[in-house]
Write a protein that holds these residues in place. Structure first.
Motif, PDB file in Angstrom:
ATOM      1  N   GLU A   3      -1.634   0.114 -11.453  1.00 36.96           N
ATOM      2  CA  GLU A   3      -0.568  -0.428 -10.602  1.00 36.96           C
ATOM      3  C   GLU A   3      -0.406   0.396  -9.324  1.00 36.96           C
ATOM      4  OE1 GLU A   3       2.775  -0.541 -13.249  1.00 36.96           O
ATOM      5  OE2 GLU A   3       1.740  -2.004 -14.527  1.00 36.96           O
ATOM      6  N   GLU A  10      -2.247   1.625 -17.543  1.00 35.02           N
ATOM      7  CA  GLU A  10      -1.862   0.553 -16.618  1.00 35.02           C
ATOM      8  C   GLU A  10      -1.161   1.128 -15.378  1.00 35.02           C
ATOM      9  OE1 GLU A  10      -1.127   0.553 -19.818  1.00 35.02           O
ATOM     10  OE2 GLU A  10      -1.660  -1.369 -20.727  1.00 35.02           O
ATOM     11  N   THR A  43      -6.820 -10.214 -20.035  1.00 33.57           N
ATOM     12  CA  THR A  43      -5.732 -10.044 -19.073  1.00 33.57           C
ATOM     13  C   THR A  43      -6.063 -10.790 -17.799  1.00 33.57           C
ATOM     14  OG1 THR A  43      -6.823  -8.055 -18.319  1.00 33.57           O
ATOM     15  CG2 THR A  43      -4.971  -7.750 -19.810  1.00 33.57           C
ATOM     16  N   THR A  79      -5.412  -2.690 -23.371  1.00 35.21           N
ATOM     17  CA  THR A  79      -4.014  -2.708 -22.927  1.00 35.21           C
ATOM     18  C   THR A  79      -3.164  -1.922 -23.906  1.00 35.21           C
ATOM     19  OG1 THR A  79      -3.713  -4.741 -24.154  1.00 35.21           O
ATOM     20  CG2 THR A  79      -4.042  -4.943 -21.772  1.00 35.21           C
TER      21      THR A  79
END
Lengths: 454, 454, 454, 454
Positions: free
Chosen positions: B38, B34, D246, B246
């Motif tokens: 980002e 992740e 998500t 995730t």
């Protein structure tokens, strides 16, 4: 070893923080210094020393603010009378955890310019990095003109010695971390890349390939702009700026409150995009898109209240923070809920005509009586400009406004449309009625295949 | 140029991300990817390429996870049959924005080990950085023993050539970014500092000062540990690990639910500090303080559920994330509201006796019948250990438990008290009754001035 | 309408913020008031008014801090001489955006206690909420004993009138927001639920079902503890506490620095879990697990430096923030990198024996000569305690230490093991040598089916 | 008791989460359900039950997404055939920690509409709150027209019974939490305030003051708009929407990539402020300022790719998230670095003329041949509009474009300038050439003192 690079985007200033075993140092901190405190906390370190590479002219130094918050000692080079901090001797060393800092006097940019070499005691005190301030940039070297044209040759020679006799001898493997990146007014052609080594610079930095005579001649021939706000910075940074404790927060102002402050003489900085400023803005406001905020230093007085128009609270805060970094402490608020709140209550708005480069080209083709005002820097202009255009540097427009025609339309152009929006807003404030901002600027002009002359 | 260094603390793995003009690359991504997404968002870039320096043995590679989330292409060196990604040729180049990556085959650590040189097209494609994977570390070089003792001389020779004929010729000024920092089991004596250059390494890395023969001999003489979980990592990283989408989040389990899962065979990992584990813990749990989490790879099976005891939700999450990074996907929950919830409901607790080095020294002085179990690595032991102590490497204790006496007290010691807490917890699980953890370990022992022998 | 509830966990104090059309009010702000500033910014509002329901005895009021940061006006009830703010008349109204606040004098808890009714001008100034301070809680009413036993009947009668003649007549539909939740020392049996209405309270609050005589008699019969720190709070809150500008941040201290400060008289607060404190702690430190931090007010002087031992920086910060809320401004630092750094450097540690309720029960069964010290409140004790145990309220232990036996083991017990850890740490400081903390406390004792007497 | 209110601004949908003792429930979750997972983690709870008040027509229900992520059970009322979840009986109760939920069938808005009463077992199962879905709003009641005009009287009667026989009898003290706040298309005159009680509603909600006959007549007379996207929502919410795992993240697209996608049929949503859209925009894009994003449901097809133009990554994300909430899953990216990147590369731009209400008034005074298009709702229009203006509801413009004149200028007006920007952008897409957006709208018109007729 802990290490952090902290960049302040607008003035393109870079500060550094290194830590080891519960102790840390900061090089060239900025004024809104909470970030160093947060990093210190995260690292579980105390900030022991703060090092300044030089006085700085383009932003307010954060050393005294940071010393005030932490009890750290501040150091800088000799050669100027700082009202705070302590002078370092050449080769003086400082230790924190298992790391060390060795000062290296490198005058040239300013008389007291000092670089700092980071040593690693666990690798035999090998020089690892050098914080070069405004002496060596990635792809360029610092300005040598701040003491005036008479002193420029001397300062350039000093810089040559600092570079070739102090910095380059550290060895190709030494990592170079300067005080500024691309876009800074403290250098001319700084690279977009912000990390380098002595070896890379020797291989690629054109200034390091010159003989001493060539070097001095090149520096002497350079033409840099010195915004009026630099004077304020120099005073602040030598005497110590006002201590504030925390970064500014802005008050939301209702339209009626905002309007009252304008009527009492407040200046308005509008940080929305040029297209939004063109669509509608408050009469008399300066168009300063975020990337151009440091240009405020050309037009905003330090003793008047300043107001902000932005798209969001975050945008207003960003403006306030960046104006604070160049010493503006009287920012009295922002327009709550943005421009919509203003026109919803029927306050008057103004517009700035927006044109494309195609529009401009058509006008030129049609031989209309227009005035094309190019507001870029001399070196940009020299690389190519529109035939028939006139160059006045952005920062000089307000004072040279008398030279411009009021009876024919003025088309303001820069590289992309941001600086020209600022330039056009200066003309609107000065009462010009036929002002146009060329969206896309010379970039779009070139992309369209329209001709440039040199 | 945008650049970011991302370190995963426990396995001391470092990945890198570079971006330019809306495009980015990632080198050696971790599985919980992740963070790259980002950063890509913040930079307004698409991740275009992912480069793997080698198969990796000590953590689950994140390339396929990241490719899955972004559509990026994955590249790795030739020499091993990867079930995913594409092979790069030596000197093959890739461009993103104004930057480039040039592959450099550098076998030695593993057959397909490849380094990647970052080029800056705005500086004439000058090599700026090299991502050296497990070939060159700061202060050390990678292991060459993974193909077994027979191959070690060959692999060591290959590594010598990779270092001296591929990497060092790039020039002293090239910045070195390896895949691991201090504490990694992939190197022996990696420096605490995580940034270096070819020049600094040439000056300070002892391995780069050897002749080829010395180099090979030194590598062949090294003794490294290979945790059993490495086998799993190798399979995962060649075939592609299970994709999860995730990072894991843990369920809070009430004491009664927690207890039921233990009864059905779940393993318990207790990540609280050694002093808290000593004070009270759930019988049978492993003491794995945060810094030791990767040691889980010596004892936890991959096919059994795992539970976590921590001081806080954040602590439990940290454990889950780090176990996930070494392939544990069956972490079924954590004890909600911590150990207090357990003993408040009158579930039984166990203790682990904690002693200071003074206590231990007194016992030795008094010539008590005790067994001192030193669980450090061989090289640490060789630098000094307590007279009369016995060394069994931490990871081997569970299988060599039969060699230890059950009739006299065992004092487990390491460097500071964390690994010994894990070691002691293994003994408690195995039914030993007189087990003590020496707080402060050899560090405190030395600080107290007690004698060590070599 | 914008509305936010902000709870400070440890003192179980609740403050409220409401906003409308760029204006906001805060009711009963806490001292670390950055949170209101952040919310105000997010809402794009100015904080116009701050209302205090009463002087408060259990935490430092944040009104003057918040007024200082924002320019807001502060209001409170009449009846006590506040050195700051302005007195509100009964029924006085204030407007912000489309909302209003109507003051309602509700003396009883203190002479100047005032409640504030939130009105919505868009619903015909209908009372929507009432902020009841320490007058009406969810499930209970405020204490009436602060002016001393002689005044308690009078204050109780005033409170009865305030409740039945001022608050209840607002109508069942009025939402009730008190200044404290469960766990506050300002009430006895406050519900876990923190939202209620006049209607719900009339239906379920036992105090609202009493006649006036019953009400007064019940209040007079109540026995509350008044920690010594309340005196400091009363002075601070009437005179205005020292202004600090920002919440405290703690310095990391190396073990040697920490030790030096202890030697010079600093107090040590250890906020780790009771099991960690039992495992190892610094001699002389108080065990104050996070949930018990306000108990510091029984033992810490205000004029001595305080140090913190925690598991993490976050834990240390949490301690500092909560001690700051009850007026401790001399917190000089925390032990960097936790207790491990202490014992690694061979500084001495102490332990606190931890026992389970089974252990305790076995000792009782075996008729061992032990002393069981129950440190709970009187009402908890009255609901059931271990036969043969002695009760001394936690806050009184330090001053009544002379009454306890030093020749037999003392087993300290509370409800779960946190308060008993604090109690036991007081005994250890006082030189007691046979001290044990009963993990799980009466909760575990009951769960185990062991007998209690009343 | 833990409690959290979560509002989704654009559709003005409100969901609720309550927790007790490691267990939690969610009422009416939205589709991007990470927020509930984060809160659950913070509370150390498992989400045990999810309750739906009704099928919903205006956003994609998040129940199945949340159940998928947590294993929670989903419940809803009977009367419609949901493809997932379980039906609750009237008065069926559910427990979590010390709290309970009691279902209350309250048909009227839809056949299966169900309210949920929160009970507190520690207060004798007293009803504390009621989650009323679209049955009772603050200041209004739900729509009863979704089954078509024939069924409206029946549904209105059912709603009357639900309100007066199910909800009001709970008592004035019950706190009311509805599924929508002001601005929702599911109600007409919902209050700005989002918290109420049965008592407050009885006192102030005009719908609760009617007789049954008046109530039904009033509901039957209401005229609501039903955007075409509601059909999609109904299908999604009955059958279960696609599970995504998500929330969406957007890819940055370079101008050339963006342009290619437009050429292949992608729709462009421009979420910048109306003044920026006026200044410059991409031809054919819809102007949908953030507050109007749900209006996308009138014009965007579900099977075509959608692109976003915003001022920032955050702005683009906000758009994507809100379009996702109404079922748009094909959002393929946003224009990297905003519109500046577009015109810098010389891609063509369009403008939308912006006028003030003064400008408009002058034109009217001058009796110019203009067409004033008012795009507000019928009830707004009835409260006052400009003489000579024509009303077409915003959502109907695209299909009724044929009714508008192409030969005279059209001045589009709404309340403030946002909806009119959307309306004007529809006209521009349809090839109209003389389109103007009136900044400030009727609000500014009134503020200027210009006349309105009814």
């Amino acid at each position: 070893m802990k290490f952090q690079i902290l960049k302040s985007e607008i003035v393109s200033h870079i500060s550094y923080m290194a830590g080891s075993k519960n102790e840390a140092v900061v090089i060239d901190p900025r004024r809104d210094c909470e970030t160093y405190l947060e990093t210190a906390k995260e690292w579980e370190t105390k900030i022991k020393y703060v090092f300044e590479t030089h006085r700085n002219e383009d932003y307010v130094i954060g050393s005294s603010e940071l010393a005030n918050a932490t009890g750290a000692q501040v150091f800088h080079g000799p050669g100027l009378d700082w009202a705070y901090g302590e002078k370092v001797d050449d080769k003086q060393e400082f230790y924190f955890g298992s790391l060390g800092i060795r000062a290296l006097h490198t005058p040239g940019h300013s008389p007291e310019s000092t670089s700092y070499v980071l040593l690693d005691s666990e690798s035999g005190n090998q020089p690892i990095m050098i914080f070069t301030g405004d002496t060596l940039f990635v792809g360029d070297v610092g300005r040598t003109d701040f003491l005036g044209p008479k002193m420029t040759p001397t300062m350039s020679e000093k810089m040559y010695h600092s570079l070739f006799e102090k910095i380059l001898p550290l060895g190709d493997g030494t990592i170079v971390f300067p005080a500024h990146g691309a876009g800074s007014v403290c250098g001319g052609k700084i690279s977009e890349r912000e990390i380098s080594t002595v070896g890379i610079e020797k291989a690629t930095n054109p200034m390091l390939k010159l003989t001493k005579e060539q070097f001095i001649a090149t520096k002497v021939a350079e033409r840099h702009q010195t915004p009026p706000y630099f004077k304020k910075m120099e005073v602040y940074n030598l005497e110590g700026p006002p201590l504030v404790g925390t970064s500014p927060t802005l008050s939301p102002l209702k339209p009626i409150e905002f309007d009252e402050k304008i009527k009492k003489g407040a200046y308005v900085v509008d940080v929305r995009a040029p297209v939004a400023f063109g669509g509608a803005h408050i009469r008399g406001s300066y168009s300063l898109p975020p990337s151009r905020l440091s240009n405020a230093g050309w037009v905003l007085p330090y003793d008047k209240p300043v107001l902000v128009v932005a798209d969001s609270v975050e945008g207003a805060d960003f403006a306030a923070k960046n104006l604070f970094r160049i010493g503006y402490d009287k920012i009295e608020g922002y327009l709550a809920n943005g421009l919509e709140s203003w026109y919803k209550e029927s306050h008057p708005i103004s517009k700035l005509s927006l044109v494309t480069v195609s529009d401009l080209n058509s006008l030129i083709m049609a031989k209309k009586g227009i005035f094309i005002l190019d507001v870029r820097r001399e070196n940009e202009w020299n690389e190519g400009h529109i035939e028939g255009s006139t160059r006045i540097y952005l920062g000089k427009i307000e004072q040279e406004v008398g030279k411009l025609p009021r009876d024919i339309p003025i088309y303001v152009i820069c590289k992309t449309g941001n600086r020209s929006s600022f330039g056009a807003s200066i003309l609107l404030r000065a009462g010009f009625e036929q002002v146009h901002n060329c969206l896309g600027g010379i970039d779009a002009w070139k992309k369209s295949g329209f001709p440039l002359i040199k």
